[in-house]
Design a protein around this motif. Structure first.
Motif, PDB file in Angstrom:
ATOM      1  N   TRP A   1       3.604 -16.743   2.909  1.00 53.41           N
ATOM      2  CA  TRP A   1       4.542 -17.744   3.418  1.00 53.41           C
ATOM      3  C   TRP A   1       5.964 -17.087   4.415  1.00 53.41           C
ATOM      4  N   PHE A   2       6.019 -15.977   4.529  1.00 50.12           N
ATOM      5  CA  PHE A   2       6.922 -15.492   5.460  1.00 50.12           C
ATOM      6  C   PHE A   2       6.306 -15.429   6.989  1.00 50.12           C
ATOM      7  N   CYS A   3       5.028 -15.742   7.057  1.00 49.28           N
ATOM      8  CA  CYS A   3       4.514 -15.457   8.511  1.00 49.28           C
ATOM      9  C   CYS A   3       4.935 -16.427   9.297  1.00 49.28           C
ATOM     10  N   ALA A   4       5.168 -16.289  10.508  1.00 50.92           N
ATOM     11  CA  ALA A   4       5.510 -16.948  11.844  1.00 50.92           C
ATOM     12  C   ALA A   4       4.446 -17.002  12.770  1.00 50.92           C
ATOM     13  N   CYS A   5       3.452 -16.498  12.568  1.00 54.39           N
ATOM     14  CA  CYS A   5       2.336 -16.193  13.390  1.00 54.39           C
ATOM     15  C   CYS A   5       1.570 -17.509  13.492  1.00 54.39           C
ATOM     16  N   ASN A   6       0.624 -17.520  14.820  1.00 56.90           N
ATOM     17  CA  ASN A   6      -0.277 -18.890  14.707  1.00 56.90           C
ATOM     18  C   ASN A   6      -1.449 -18.464  14.227  1.00 56.90           C
ATOM     19  N   THR A   7      -1.631 -19.027  13.060  1.00 58.05           N
ATOM     20  CA  THR A   7      -2.740 -18.620  12.135  1.00 58.05           C
ATOM     21  C   THR A   7      -3.246 -19.706  11.115  1.00 58.05           C
TER      22      THR A   7
ATOM     23  N   ARG B   1       8.368  -8.560  -7.139  1.00 64.13           N
ATOM     24  CA  ARG B   1       9.129  -9.875  -7.323  1.00 64.13           C
ATOM     25  C   ARG B   1       9.151 -10.340  -5.775  1.00 64.13           C
ATOM     26  N   VAL B   2       9.410  -9.566  -5.038  1.00 63.00           N
ATOM     27  CA  VAL B   2       9.391  -9.891  -3.405  1.00 63.00           C
ATOM     28  C   VAL B   2       8.016 -10.529  -2.828  1.00 63.00           C
ATOM     29  N   GLN B   3       7.092  -9.614  -3.325  1.00 55.09           N
ATOM     30  CA  GLN B   3       5.538  -9.956  -2.840  1.00 55.09           C
ATOM     31  C   GLN B   3       5.240 -11.323  -3.386  1.00 55.09           C
ATOM     32  N   ALA B   4       5.572 -11.742  -4.798  1.00 50.52           N
ATOM     33  CA  ALA B   4       5.301 -13.029  -5.501  1.00 50.52           C
ATOM     34  C   ALA B   4       5.901 -14.105  -4.640  1.00 50.52           C
ATOM     35  N   ALA B   5       7.186 -13.962  -4.100  1.00 51.66           N
ATOM     36  CA  ALA B   5       8.105 -15.108  -3.558  1.00 51.66           C
ATOM     37  C   ALA B   5       7.600 -15.234  -2.039  1.00 51.66           C
ATOM     38  N   ILE B   6       6.793 -14.254  -1.567  1.00 52.65           N
ATOM     39  CA  ILE B   6       6.339 -14.591  -0.200  1.00 52.65           C
ATOM     40  C   ILE B   6       4.711 -14.629  -0.327  1.00 52.65           C
ATOM     41  N   ASN B   7       4.088 -14.675  -1.255  1.00 55.75           N
ATOM     42  CA  ASN B   7       2.659 -14.851  -1.319  1.00 55.75           C
ATOM     43  C   ASN B   7       1.909 -13.780  -0.965  1.00 55.75           C
ATOM     44  N   ARG B   8       2.344 -12.634  -1.004  1.00 57.64           N
ATOM     45  CA  ARG B   8       1.855 -11.358  -0.483  1.00 57.64           C
ATOM     46  C   ARG B   8       1.528 -10.222  -1.376  1.00 57.64           C
ATOM     47  N   GLU B   9       0.747 -10.031  -2.239  1.00 56.65           N
ATOM     48  CA  GLU B   9       0.652  -9.158  -3.309  1.00 56.65           C
ATOM     49  C   GLU B   9      -0.242  -8.031  -2.499  1.00 56.65           C
ATOM     50  N   GLN B  10       0.257  -6.767  -2.611  1.00 58.79           N
ATOM     51  CA  GLN B  10      -0.271  -5.810  -2.157  1.00 58.79           C
ATOM     52  C   GLN B  10       0.222  -4.431  -2.686  1.00 58.79           C
ATOM     53  N   SER B  11      -0.477  -3.811  -3.349  1.00 60.59           N
ATOM     54  CA  SER B  11       0.243  -2.395  -4.054  1.00 60.59           C
ATOM     55  C   SER B  11       0.253  -1.479  -3.356  1.00 60.59           C
ATOM     56  N   PHE B  12       1.159  -0.545  -3.450  1.00 60.26           N
ATOM     57  CA  PHE B  12       1.231   0.756  -2.589  1.00 60.26           C
ATOM     58  C   PHE B  12      -0.105   1.582  -2.892  1.00 60.26           C
ATOM     59  N   ALA B  13      -0.677   1.603  -3.776  1.00 62.29           N
ATOM     60  CA  ALA B  13      -2.092   2.233  -3.911  1.00 62.29           C
ATOM     61  C   ALA B  13      -3.103   1.642  -3.078  1.00 62.29           C
ATOM     62  N   GLN B  14      -3.096   0.373  -2.968  1.00 63.64           N
ATOM     63  CA  GLN B  14      -4.188  -0.163  -2.250  1.00 63.64           C
ATOM     64  C   GLN B  14      -3.735   0.212  -0.673  1.00 63.64           C
ATOM     65  N   THR B  15      -2.324   0.065  -0.406  1.00 64.99           N
ATOM     66  CA  THR B  15      -2.015   0.702   0.926  1.00 64.99           C
ATOM     67  C   THR B  15      -2.306   1.917   1.493  1.00 64.99           C
ATOM     68  N   LYS B  16      -2.042   2.909   0.558  1.00 63.13           N
ATOM     69  CA  LYS B  16      -2.223   4.188   0.652  1.00 63.13           C
ATOM     70  C   LYS B  16      -3.745   4.435   1.012  1.00 63.13           C
TER      71      LYS B  16
END
Length: 449
Positions: free
Chosen positions: A61-67, A172-187
């Motif tokens: 929901w935060f994204c401003a890209c053309n997608t 909480r921030v991730q839920a508010a922007i519809n972007r769930e992504q854990s630290f472990a997944q990113t690492k």
């Protein structure tokens, strides 16, 4: 910086990844114009290529890209058919002897492509253009897309640099922007990319998001730093619901005010710099030995539609819906709607619907704006060497800005016009004074802080 100054100078202005900025592109520059400009690219020119994949399997929901969101692969497979045709058309129009020095896959989520389609797209590009042996191949990665087969495909196409969107690790921030992504997944993705040959890893972080606080942003920054990224981009969330309707899903009451945004960005920047990263422009950081840090110290940093870059190639060719190119004569942009893009490519092989032909005054202003955004200063002597006496009015404008400045934002230091430490947080507002087109077409922009 005093909060009163932040409020005074935080009026919405462009991010200045080009000049003139994209809202001023017009239909007077079209596919016929683009054909002519492509035919004038000199043999021996080094090209930078940008490939836009305008699809995601979820809409942040935060994204401003053309997608656009899709759960099916069929629209992507169809889109690639037209992308290949556009690549072939451009290759036929460009003179023999050009070579590719940089290739960037962006989106959307280019890692939505299947491994086989990643390889095929790479084969199409390398069949159409000669690549320099040292060409940088950069890829924007959505960690939620990745699996072993995709990592293997990225290694096979010669990936040298990756950029991952983190935004924030707070659930909480991730839920508010519809972007769930854990630290472990990113690492796991960072580790896998490095194991497959990525020489540089960039992490994108955001401040100004719903529910963020100074402390929560600081916690995310510390977690990101534990991954030892080569670069960090720290962007302010651009709340532009009039442009991106999905941003209306974000509760504006949960967004920080201007002062809160400034405090979040200041704290984050302090932490990153405290870990030894060099501050690059308004929102980037790099390890001192990174190519971007070296380019910054040597005055070679550039700014384009991907933000700060070490890409010093003056000819950028964009492929795909909404992609922007820059040639010697000016800018071109493809149709934003994928259906219209596909129709135009089907009819004539190209999809340019608007652009901007640069005048000499545009080039002068673009030079000043880029140097201020990259270096927070410019040399009047160097400016005169580039543009001669025709640049006198802009040099006089710089002198006038210093004389009229009541807030200590700009000074003259020898022959240099300099944005002070006090003025750097609002440098976009300073730069806007050199923008002859600002406000001329009713375009709306995000806040300057």
């Amino acid at each position: 910086m005093h909060t009163d100054l932040i409020r005074k100078h935080a009026a919405p202005v462009p991010r200045y990844t080009s000049y003139p900025t994209a809202p001023h592109f017009h239909g007077g520059v079209n596919a016929a114009t683009y054909r002519e400009w492509l035919g004038k690219i000199a043999p021996g020119t080094s090209l930078s290529l940008y490939i836009h994949i305008p699809y995601c399997d979820r809409l942040c929901w935060f994204c401003a890209c053309n997608t656009r969101q899709t759960r099916r692969y069929e629209p992507i497979a169809q889109y690639l058919h037209y992308l290949y045709r556009e690549i072939a058309t451009v290759a036929r129009l460009v003179a023999d002897g050009v070579e590719v020095g940089a290739l960037h896959f962006g989106g959307g989520s280019p890692t939505m492509l299947s491994p086989d389609d990643m390889r095929t797209l790479n084969d199409v590009l390398r069949g159409a253009f000669a690549f320099r042996p040292d060409a940088e191949i950069s890829v924007e990665i959505d960690p939620n897309d990745m699996d072993e087969a995709r990592f293997d495909a990225l290694a096979e196409i010669g990936m040298t640099r990756v950029s991952l969107g983190v935004q924030d690790f707070d659930p909480r921030v991730q839920a508010a922007i519809n972007r769930e992504q854990s630290f472990a997944q990113t690492k796991a993705v960072v580790d896998a990319a490095r194991a497959r040959g990525a020489q540089s890893v960039n992490l994108d972080l955001l401040y100004g998001l719903p529910h963020q606080t100074v402390d929560s942003v600081a916690a995310t920054v510390e977690q990101a730093l534990s991954l030892d990224p080569d670069r960090i981009a720290l962007f302010g969330y651009a709340h532009v619901p009039w442009m991106r309707k999905h941003q209306t899903m974000i509760d504006e009451a949960t967004l920080p005010d201007i002062v809160g945004r400034f405090e979040q960005s200041s704290r984050a920047a302090q932490i990153i710099a405290g870990h030894g990263y060099q501050v690059i422009g308004i929102d980037h950081f790099a390890k001192p030995g990174d190519a971007m840090a070296v380019a910054h110290r040597e005055g070679r940093l550039r700014r384009n539609f991907q933000g700060y870059t070490v890409d010093d190639l003056d000819t950028l060719i964009g492929f795909g819906a909404s992609s922007i190119g820059k040639l010697g004569q000016g800018y071109v942009q493809n149709s934003t709607a994928t259906g219209e893009y596909e129709r135009l490519v089907s009819e004539n092989g190209l999809a340019v619907t608007k652009g901007f032909a640069l005048s000499e005054e545009d080039r002068m202003r673009a030079w000043v704006i880029e140097r201020l955004m990259c270096d927070f200063s410019f040399s009047k002597a160097e400016f005169t060497d580039c543009f001669g006496i025709t640049g006198a009015p802009l040099a006089a404008l710089a002198d006038r800005l210093v004389a009229e400045d009541e807030d200590g934002l700009v000074i003259t230091d020898g022959d240099r016009f300099v944005v002070t430490e006090r003025g750097r947080p609002v440098v976009r507002a300073v730069v806007a004074a050199f923008d002859a087109y600002l406000g001329s077409n009713g375009a709306r922009h995000s806040t300057a802080v």
